[in-house]
Design an enzyme around this catalytic site. Structure first.
Site, PDB file in Angstrom:
ATOM      1  N   ASP A  29     -10.831   3.115   4.682  1.00  0.00           N
ATOM      2  CA  ASP A  29     -11.270   1.702   4.720  1.00  0.00           C
ATOM      3  C   ASP A  29     -12.718   1.576   4.678  1.00  0.00           C
ATOM      4  O   ASP A  29     -13.254   0.477   4.279  1.00  0.00           O
ATOM      5  CB  ASP A  29     -10.536   1.124   5.879  1.00  0.00           C
ATOM      6  CG  ASP A  29      -9.402   0.086   5.605  1.00  0.00           C
ATOM      7  OD1 ASP A  29      -9.169  -0.259   4.557  1.00  0.00           O
ATOM      8  OD2 ASP A  29      -8.519  -0.125   6.521  1.00  0.00           O
ATOM      9  N   GLN A  37      -4.353  -1.376   9.999  1.00  0.00           N
ATOM     10  CA  GLN A  37      -4.188  -2.809   9.259  1.00  0.00           C
ATOM     11  C   GLN A  37      -4.866  -3.724  10.152  1.00  0.00           C
ATOM     12  O   GLN A  37      -4.211  -4.036  11.313  1.00  0.00           O
ATOM     13  CB  GLN A  37      -2.729  -3.007   8.931  1.00  0.00           C
ATOM     14  CG  GLN A  37      -2.667  -4.324   7.897  1.00  0.00           C
ATOM     15  CD  GLN A  37      -3.575  -4.445   6.755  1.00  0.00           C
ATOM     16  OE1 GLN A  37      -3.598  -3.368   5.916  1.00  0.00           O
ATOM     17  NE2 GLN A  37      -3.704  -5.593   5.948  1.00  0.00           N
ATOM     18  N   LYS A  93       0.818  -1.249  -0.106  1.00  0.00           N
ATOM     19  CA  LYS A  93      -0.044   0.106  -0.069  1.00  0.00           C
ATOM     20  C   LYS A  93       0.963   1.292   0.018  1.00  0.00           C
ATOM     21  O   LYS A  93       0.621   2.268  -0.725  1.00  0.00           O
ATOM     22  CB  LYS A  93      -0.972  -0.119   1.243  1.00  0.00           C
ATOM     23  CG  LYS A  93      -2.030  -0.933   1.036  1.00  0.00           C
ATOM     24  CD  LYS A  93      -2.955  -1.283   2.341  1.00  0.00           C
ATOM     25  CE  LYS A  93      -3.842  -2.494   2.306  1.00  0.00           C
ATOM     26  NZ  LYS A  93      -4.678  -2.789   3.512  1.00  0.00           N
TER      27      LYS A  93
HETATM   28  N1  GUN Z   1      -6.734  -6.774   6.367  1.00  0.00           N
HETATM   29  C1  GUN Z   1      -7.206  -7.407   5.519  1.00  0.00           C
HETATM   30  N2  GUN Z   1      -7.701  -6.570   4.649  1.00  0.00           N
HETATM   31  C2  GUN Z   1      -7.757  -5.465   4.943  1.00  0.00           C
HETATM   32  C3  GUN Z   1      -8.242  -4.142   4.505  1.00  0.00           C
HETATM   33  O1  GUN Z   1      -9.044  -4.066   3.493  1.00  0.00           O
HETATM   34  N3  GUN Z   1      -7.874  -3.233   5.283  1.00  0.00           N
HETATM   35  C4  GUN Z   1      -7.131  -3.348   6.382  1.00  0.00           C
HETATM   36  N4  GUN Z   1      -7.148  -2.125   7.038  1.00  0.00           N
HETATM   37  N5  GUN Z   1      -6.637  -4.366   7.039  1.00  0.00           N
HETATM   38  C5  GUN Z   1      -7.282  -5.362   6.260  1.00  0.00           C
END
Ligand code: GUN
Length: 294
Positions: free
Chosen positions: A119, A96, A52
Site C-alpha cells: 500500500d 484495509q 482485491k
Molecule cells: N481504504 C480505502 N482505500 C484504501 C487503500 O488504498 N488501502 C487500504 N489498505 N485501505 C483503504
C-alpha cells in the site's frame, strides 16, 4: 471531451500482469502472493477487499484474506501483522482501512514491514516516495499517474489543484504531481476543508484531483474550460429503488463539469478500478524484490 476510462486501462494492466504471471509459471517460479487483513464488518470495506482478492485470483496470483472481528484489540492485530511479516510465502500485504476506533492506525501501519508494504503507507516508503526514490507508491495516486500517462495528458508546467489532504490520496498526490518527470512537473496547490474561497483556486486549475468524499462538490462554475478532472470520490448514497439499496457517486457534478472538461474520469469506472490494478502491480514488484533479496 475524452473519458479517462479506468475500467479499460485497468483491464489492460491486469492482462499485462497476467502475462507476466504465465511466464513465471512456465519458468517454474513462485507466483506473487498478496494477503489482506480486514477488521470488522464495514460493508464498503468488505466489498473493496473482496474485489482485491478476486482480482488476484483472476490474474493468477495467490491470495489470502484474513478476517478479524470488530472487537479485535491492537495487540491482536499487531500479532497477526508480525505473522505476515515473517511468513516467507507472502510477498506483500495490506491492512484495509478504516480500522475500528480502539486501534491506532498509525501504530498498525508502522508495524507492516516496509518490504511487504504494497500500500506504500509505511513512513519509510512514504518518505522514499517524497525523495524520488524507488518504492511502493500508494495504489490510488499510482493509478491516477498511470491514467494520465497512458492517455498522454500533459502535466508539465500545469497548475494542479488537489482537493483533500488524506494520507491515502490527497497528500501523496500533491507530492507526486510536483515531482520531476512525467507525469509530474506541475505546480501544485493542496486544498482542504479549511481552504478559503476554494472556487477562486479551482477556477485557476488546469488539472483538478478531487478526493473529498462529498457527492457533487465540484460544480461547473468552479472550473475553467478544458480542465482535466480526476474524481476520486466514491460515496454510497442510499437508494431504495436499486437492488443493492444504494448507488455510487463521485465528488464531481459529472453531467455539467464534463461539458467544460478536456478529460474527465467517470464514477464508477474511473479511478476505482485503477486502484486495484496498481495494488497488483505493487505486489508483482514486491515478489520481484523478494526473489532477488534471497
Ligand atoms: N481504504 C480505502 N482505500 C484504501 C487503500 O488504498 N488501502 C487500504 N489498505 N485501505 C483503504
Amino acid at each position: 471531451m475524452e473519458i479517462l476510462d479506468g475500467k479499460k486501462v485497468s483491464n489492460d494492466i491486469k492482462n499485462e500482469i497476467a502475462a507476466e504471471v504465465s511466464k513465471m509459471k512456465e519458468n517454474g517460479e513462485k507466483v506473487p502472493h498478496l494477503a489482506a487483513i480486514i477488521v470488522g464488518n464495514d460493508g464498503a470495506s468488505l466489498t473493496y477487499v473482496g474485489s482485491k482478492v478476486r482480482a488476484c485470483e483472476r490474474i493468477g496470483f495467490e491470495s489470502t484474506l484474513v478476517k478479524m472481528p470488530s472487537t479485535t484489540s491492537e495487540q491482536e492485530l499487531l500479532k497477526k501483522i508480525h505473522e505476515l511479516n515473517t511468513n516467507d510465502d507472502i510477498d506483500g500485504f495490506i491492512v484495509q482501512l478504516p480500522l475500528p476506533e480502539q486501534i491506532d492506525t498509525q501504530e498498525v501501519l508502522m508495524a507492516v514491514h516496509p518490504d511487504k508494504d504494497v500500500d506504500g503507507f509505511h513512513p519509510t516508503n512514504f518518505g522514499k516516495m517524497a525523495l524520488d526514490m524507488s518504492t511502493f507508491i500508494p495504489a490510488t495516486p499510482f493509478g491516477i499517474l498511470e491514467l494520465l500517462e497512458r492517455y498522454g495528458v500533459e502535466t508539465q508546467g500545469k497548475h494542479t489543484v488537489v482537493i483533500g489532504r488524506s494520507h491515502i490520496v490527497g497528500r501523496p498526490m500533491s507530492i507526486l504531481m510536483g515531482r520531476k518527470g512525467f507525469p509530474g512537473n506541475s505546480t501544485v496547490t493542496l486544498t482542504h476543508s479549511r481552504t478559503k474561497n476554494i472556487s477562486q483556486i479551482t477556477t485557476q486549475a488546469d488539472i483538478i484531483i478531487s478526493a473529498l468524499g462529498v457527492p457533487g462538490f465540484l460544480k461547473a462554475e468552479m472550473v475553467k474550460d478544458d480542465v482535466v478532472v480526476i474524481d476520486v470520490g466514491i460515496t454510497r448514497v442510499a437508494d431504495e429503488s436499486r437492488e443493492r439499496g444504494y448507488y455510487i457517486t463521485g465528488d464531481v457534478d459529472f453531467k455539467n463539469v464534463s461539458k467544460k472538461a478536456s478529460y474527465i474520469t467517470p464514477v464508477p469506472g474511473g479511478v476505482g478500478p485503477m486502484t486495484i490494478a496498481m495494488l497488483l502491480k505493487n505486489t508483482l514488484l514486491a515478489r520481484e524484490r523478494h526473489r532477488t533479496r534471497k
